[in-house]
Design an enzyme around this catalytic site. Structure first.
Site: not given
Ligand code: 13P
Length: 249
Positions: A167, A97, A95, A173, A213, A9, A11
Protein backbone atom coordinates in the site's frame (compact mmCIF):
# COMPACT_ATOMS: atom_id res chain seq x y z
CA UNK A 1 -2.90 -20.79 -8.61
CA UNK A 2 -3.27 -18.14 -5.97
CA UNK A 3 -6.88 -17.45 -5.05
CA UNK A 4 -7.46 -13.68 -5.10
CA UNK A 5 -8.48 -11.91 -1.91
CA UNK A 6 -10.70 -8.86 -1.86
CA UNK A 7 -10.52 -7.43 1.65
CA UNK A 8 -12.47 -4.46 2.93
CA UNK A 9 -10.63 -2.44 5.57
CA UNK A 10 -13.39 -0.41 7.17
CA UNK A 11 -10.89 1.51 9.32
CA UNK A 12 -12.60 3.53 12.09
CA UNK A 13 -16.03 3.53 10.47
CA UNK A 14 -19.45 1.95 11.04
CA UNK A 15 -21.59 1.77 14.16
CA UNK A 16 -23.22 -1.57 14.96
CA UNK A 17 -26.40 -1.13 12.93
CA UNK A 18 -24.45 0.17 9.91
CA UNK A 19 -21.91 -2.62 10.14
CA UNK A 20 -24.57 -5.30 10.36
CA UNK A 21 -26.43 -3.87 7.39
CA UNK A 22 -23.33 -3.65 5.21
CA UNK A 23 -22.17 -7.14 6.13
CA UNK A 24 -25.63 -8.56 5.48
CA UNK A 25 -25.82 -6.97 2.03
CA UNK A 26 -22.35 -8.20 1.14
CA UNK A 27 -23.28 -11.69 2.29
CA UNK A 28 -26.60 -11.73 0.44
CA UNK A 29 -25.10 -10.53 -2.82
CA UNK A 30 -21.90 -12.56 -2.94
CA UNK A 31 -23.26 -15.98 -2.04
CA UNK A 32 -22.37 -17.61 -5.34
CA UNK A 33 -18.85 -16.23 -5.68
CA UNK A 34 -16.34 -19.01 -5.15
CA UNK A 35 -13.29 -18.04 -7.19
CA UNK A 36 -12.14 -15.31 -4.80
CA UNK A 37 -11.96 -14.85 -1.09
CA UNK A 38 -13.89 -12.00 0.49
CA UNK A 39 -12.63 -10.66 3.81
CA UNK A 40 -14.30 -8.01 5.96
CA UNK A 41 -12.13 -6.13 8.45
CA UNK A 42 -14.41 -4.02 10.63
CA UNK A 43 -13.39 -2.20 13.82
CA UNK A 44 -12.99 -4.27 17.02
CA UNK A 45 -16.32 -3.10 18.42
CA UNK A 46 -18.36 -4.77 15.68
CA UNK A 47 -16.28 -7.87 14.95
CA UNK A 48 -18.70 -10.11 16.85
CA UNK A 49 -21.77 -8.57 15.26
CA UNK A 50 -20.31 -8.95 11.76
CA UNK A 51 -19.23 -12.51 12.54
CA UNK A 52 -22.80 -13.34 13.50
CA UNK A 53 -24.06 -11.99 10.16
CA UNK A 54 -21.55 -13.80 7.95
CA UNK A 55 -21.86 -17.12 9.77
CA UNK A 56 -22.57 -19.92 7.31
CA UNK A 57 -21.08 -18.02 4.35
CA UNK A 58 -17.56 -18.19 2.93
CA UNK A 59 -16.82 -14.57 3.89
CA UNK A 60 -13.86 -14.32 6.24
CA UNK A 61 -13.41 -11.99 9.18
CA UNK A 62 -10.30 -9.88 9.83
CA UNK A 63 -9.25 -7.44 12.52
CA UNK A 64 -7.28 -4.27 11.82
CA UNK A 65 -4.62 -4.62 14.52
CA UNK A 66 -3.73 -6.51 17.70
CA UNK A 67 -1.13 -6.71 20.47
CA UNK A 68 1.71 -9.25 20.57
CA UNK A 69 0.94 -10.84 23.94
CA UNK A 70 -1.94 -13.18 24.56
CA UNK A 71 -3.01 -11.71 27.92
CA UNK A 72 -1.93 -9.45 30.72
CA UNK A 73 -1.81 -5.92 32.02
CA UNK A 74 -1.92 -4.07 28.71
CA UNK A 75 -4.78 -1.65 29.16
CA UNK A 76 -6.63 -0.88 25.96
CA UNK A 77 -5.02 -3.61 23.88
CA UNK A 78 -6.63 -6.59 22.17
CA UNK A 79 -4.86 -9.94 22.05
CA UNK A 80 -4.54 -12.46 19.21
CA UNK A 81 -6.37 -15.10 21.24
CA UNK A 82 -9.29 -12.71 21.73
CA UNK A 83 -9.50 -12.23 17.98
CA UNK A 84 -9.32 -15.94 17.36
CA UNK A 85 -11.95 -16.51 20.05
CA UNK A 86 -14.52 -14.34 18.30
CA UNK A 87 -13.93 -15.94 14.94
CA UNK A 88 -11.31 -13.85 13.14
CA UNK A 89 -9.36 -15.59 10.39
CA UNK A 90 -7.14 -12.66 9.47
CA UNK A 91 -5.50 -9.66 11.10
CA UNK A 92 -4.11 -6.61 9.29
CA UNK A 93 -0.67 -5.72 10.67
CA UNK A 94 1.53 -2.70 10.10
CA UNK A 95 -0.97 -0.62 8.20
CA UNK A 96 0.64 2.70 7.31
CA UNK A 97 -1.89 4.55 9.46
CA UNK A 98 -0.69 2.53 12.45
CA UNK A 99 2.91 3.22 11.51
CA UNK A 100 2.24 6.93 11.00
CA UNK A 101 -0.04 7.74 13.95
CA UNK A 102 0.59 5.00 16.52
CA UNK A 103 4.29 4.25 16.39
CA UNK A 104 4.09 0.84 14.72
CA UNK A 105 7.53 -0.28 13.57
CA UNK A 106 8.91 -3.16 11.52
CA UNK A 107 9.98 -4.73 14.83
CA UNK A 108 6.51 -4.59 16.40
CA UNK A 109 4.97 -5.86 13.16
CA UNK A 110 7.35 -8.79 13.36
CA UNK A 111 6.39 -9.66 16.95
CA UNK A 112 2.73 -9.50 15.97
CA UNK A 113 3.17 -11.58 12.80
CA UNK A 114 4.92 -14.36 14.72
CA UNK A 115 2.29 -14.61 17.44
CA UNK A 116 -0.53 -14.37 14.91
CA UNK A 117 0.67 -17.52 13.18
CA UNK A 118 1.16 -19.35 16.47
CA UNK A 119 -2.47 -18.63 17.38
CA UNK A 120 -3.82 -19.57 13.96
CA UNK A 121 -4.51 -16.09 12.63
CA UNK A 122 -3.30 -15.15 9.16
CA UNK A 123 -1.51 -11.82 9.14
CA UNK A 124 -2.02 -9.40 6.27
CA UNK A 125 1.26 -7.54 6.59
CA UNK A 126 1.21 -4.06 5.06
CA UNK A 127 4.22 -2.36 3.53
CA UNK A 128 4.55 0.80 1.49
CA UNK A 129 6.63 3.89 0.89
CA UNK A 130 5.70 7.52 1.48
CA UNK A 131 5.64 10.06 -1.35
CA UNK A 132 8.86 11.58 -0.07
CA UNK A 133 10.60 8.22 -0.08
CA UNK A 134 9.36 7.48 -3.61
CA UNK A 135 10.55 10.87 -4.85
CA UNK A 136 13.97 10.28 -3.33
CA UNK A 137 14.20 6.93 -5.15
CA UNK A 138 14.06 4.98 -1.88
CA UNK A 139 10.97 2.89 -2.59
CA UNK A 140 12.61 -0.51 -2.98
CA UNK A 141 15.01 0.04 -0.05
CA UNK A 142 12.11 0.93 2.24
CA UNK A 143 10.07 -2.06 1.07
CA UNK A 144 13.04 -4.39 1.50
CA UNK A 145 13.52 -3.31 5.12
CA UNK A 146 9.80 -3.60 5.88
CA UNK A 147 9.59 -7.08 4.36
CA UNK A 148 12.84 -8.47 5.76
CA UNK A 149 12.37 -7.17 9.30
CA UNK A 150 8.61 -7.47 9.45
CA UNK A 151 8.63 -11.11 8.36
CA UNK A 152 11.90 -12.26 9.86
CA UNK A 153 11.85 -15.56 11.74
CA UNK A 154 8.67 -16.88 10.17
CA UNK A 155 8.98 -20.50 9.11
CA UNK A 156 8.73 -21.66 5.52
CA UNK A 157 5.57 -23.51 6.44
CA UNK A 158 4.03 -20.34 7.88
CA UNK A 159 5.09 -18.30 4.89
CA UNK A 160 2.79 -20.26 2.58
CA UNK A 161 -0.28 -18.89 4.35
CA UNK A 162 1.05 -15.37 4.62
CA UNK A 163 -0.62 -12.37 2.97
CA UNK A 164 1.35 -9.21 2.19
CA UNK A 165 -0.29 -5.95 1.13
CA UNK A 166 1.62 -3.32 -0.81
CA UNK A 167 0.00 0.00 0.00
CA UNK A 168 1.94 3.03 -1.20
CA UNK A 169 1.18 5.66 1.44
CA UNK A 170 0.69 8.36 -1.20
CA UNK A 171 -2.11 6.31 -2.78
CA UNK A 172 -4.14 5.73 0.39
CA UNK A 173 -7.31 7.75 0.57
CA UNK A 174 -5.97 10.23 -2.00
CA UNK A 175 -7.76 9.03 -5.13
CA UNK A 176 -4.29 8.67 -6.64
CA UNK A 177 -3.82 5.00 -7.49
CA UNK A 178 -0.46 3.55 -8.43
CA UNK A 179 -0.36 2.72 -12.12
CA UNK A 180 -0.37 -1.02 -12.82
CA UNK A 181 3.30 -0.68 -13.84
CA UNK A 182 4.24 1.11 -10.60
CA UNK A 183 2.36 -1.43 -8.51
CA UNK A 184 3.64 -4.47 -10.42
CA UNK A 185 7.27 -3.34 -10.11
CA UNK A 186 7.02 -3.33 -6.31
CA UNK A 187 4.80 -6.41 -6.08
CA UNK A 188 7.30 -8.38 -8.19
CA UNK A 189 10.14 -7.12 -6.01
CA UNK A 190 8.27 -8.23 -2.87
CA UNK A 191 7.82 -11.73 -4.32
CA UNK A 192 11.52 -11.86 -5.12
CA UNK A 193 12.36 -10.94 -1.52
CA UNK A 194 9.91 -13.55 -0.24
CA UNK A 195 11.63 -16.09 -2.48
CA UNK A 196 15.00 -15.24 -0.90
CA UNK A 197 13.52 -15.59 2.58
CA UNK A 198 11.25 -18.59 2.22
CA UNK A 199 12.19 -20.30 -1.04
CA UNK A 200 10.94 -19.66 -4.54
CA UNK A 201 8.17 -22.22 -4.45
CA UNK A 202 6.70 -20.92 -1.19
CA UNK A 203 6.88 -17.36 -2.48
CA UNK A 204 4.73 -18.41 -5.41
CA UNK A 205 1.98 -19.40 -2.98
CA UNK A 206 1.99 -16.12 -1.03
CA UNK A 207 -0.77 -13.70 -1.89
CA UNK A 208 0.39 -10.13 -2.37
CA UNK A 209 -2.41 -7.60 -2.37
CA UNK A 210 -2.35 -4.03 -3.61
CA UNK A 211 -4.08 -1.25 -1.69
CA UNK A 212 -4.52 2.48 -2.25
CA UNK A 213 -7.52 4.17 -3.85
CA UNK A 214 -8.86 0.99 -5.42
CA UNK A 215 -12.30 1.57 -6.92
CA UNK A 216 -14.66 -0.18 -9.35
CA UNK A 217 -12.95 1.53 -12.31
CA UNK A 218 -9.35 0.60 -11.63
CA UNK A 219 -9.61 -2.84 -9.99
CA UNK A 220 -9.65 -4.90 -13.22
CA UNK A 221 -6.50 -3.47 -14.68
CA UNK A 222 -4.68 -3.83 -11.36
CA UNK A 223 -5.85 -7.43 -11.06
CA UNK A 224 -4.49 -8.18 -14.51
CA UNK A 225 -0.94 -7.74 -13.17
CA UNK A 226 0.86 -11.01 -12.59
CA UNK A 227 1.92 -10.33 -9.02
CA UNK A 228 -1.24 -8.63 -7.76
CA UNK A 229 -3.32 -11.25 -6.00
CA UNK A 230 -6.08 -9.10 -4.67
CA UNK A 231 -6.92 -5.79 -3.10
CA UNK A 232 -7.10 -4.18 0.32
CA UNK A 233 -9.91 -1.70 -0.08
CA UNK A 234 -10.54 1.30 2.17
CA UNK A 235 -13.08 3.91 1.10
CA UNK A 236 -14.73 1.80 -1.60
CA UNK A 237 -15.45 -0.97 0.92
CA UNK A 238 -17.71 1.24 3.02
CA UNK A 239 -20.46 1.31 0.44
CA UNK A 240 -22.13 -1.89 -0.67
CA UNK A 241 -22.44 -0.97 -4.37
CA UNK A 242 -18.83 0.03 -4.83
CA UNK A 243 -17.52 -2.87 -2.77
CA UNK A 244 -19.57 -5.38 -4.76
CA UNK A 245 -18.31 -3.93 -8.02
CA UNK A 246 -14.75 -4.31 -6.79
CA UNK A 247 -15.45 -7.86 -5.61
CA UNK A 248 -16.86 -8.75 -9.04
CA UNK A 249 -14.04 -7.08 -11.03
P1 13P B 1 -8.32 3.61 0.31
O1 13P B 1 -8.87 2.50 -0.52
O2 13P B 1 -9.38 4.44 0.98
O3 13P B 1 -7.29 4.42 -0.40
O4 13P B 1 -7.54 2.92 1.55
C1 13P B 1 -6.63 1.93 1.27
C2 13P B 1 -6.23 1.29 2.54
O5 13P B 1 -5.58 1.90 3.37
C3 13P B 1 -6.68 -0.09 2.79
O6 13P B 1 -6.03 -0.63 3.89
Amino acid sequence: MRKPIIAGNWKMNKLTSEAVELAREVKDKTGTIADREIVLCPPFTVLSAVKEVIKGSSIKLGAQNMYWEVRGAYTGEVSPTMLKDIGCNYVILGHSERRQYFGETNETVNKKAKIAFSIGLIPIVCVGETLQQREKGETLTVIEEQVKTGLSGLTKEESKGLVVAYEPVWAIGTGKTATPEEAEEVQRFIRKLLGQMFGKENAQAIRILYGGSINPDNISVLMSCEDIDGGLIGGASLNVESFLKVVRY
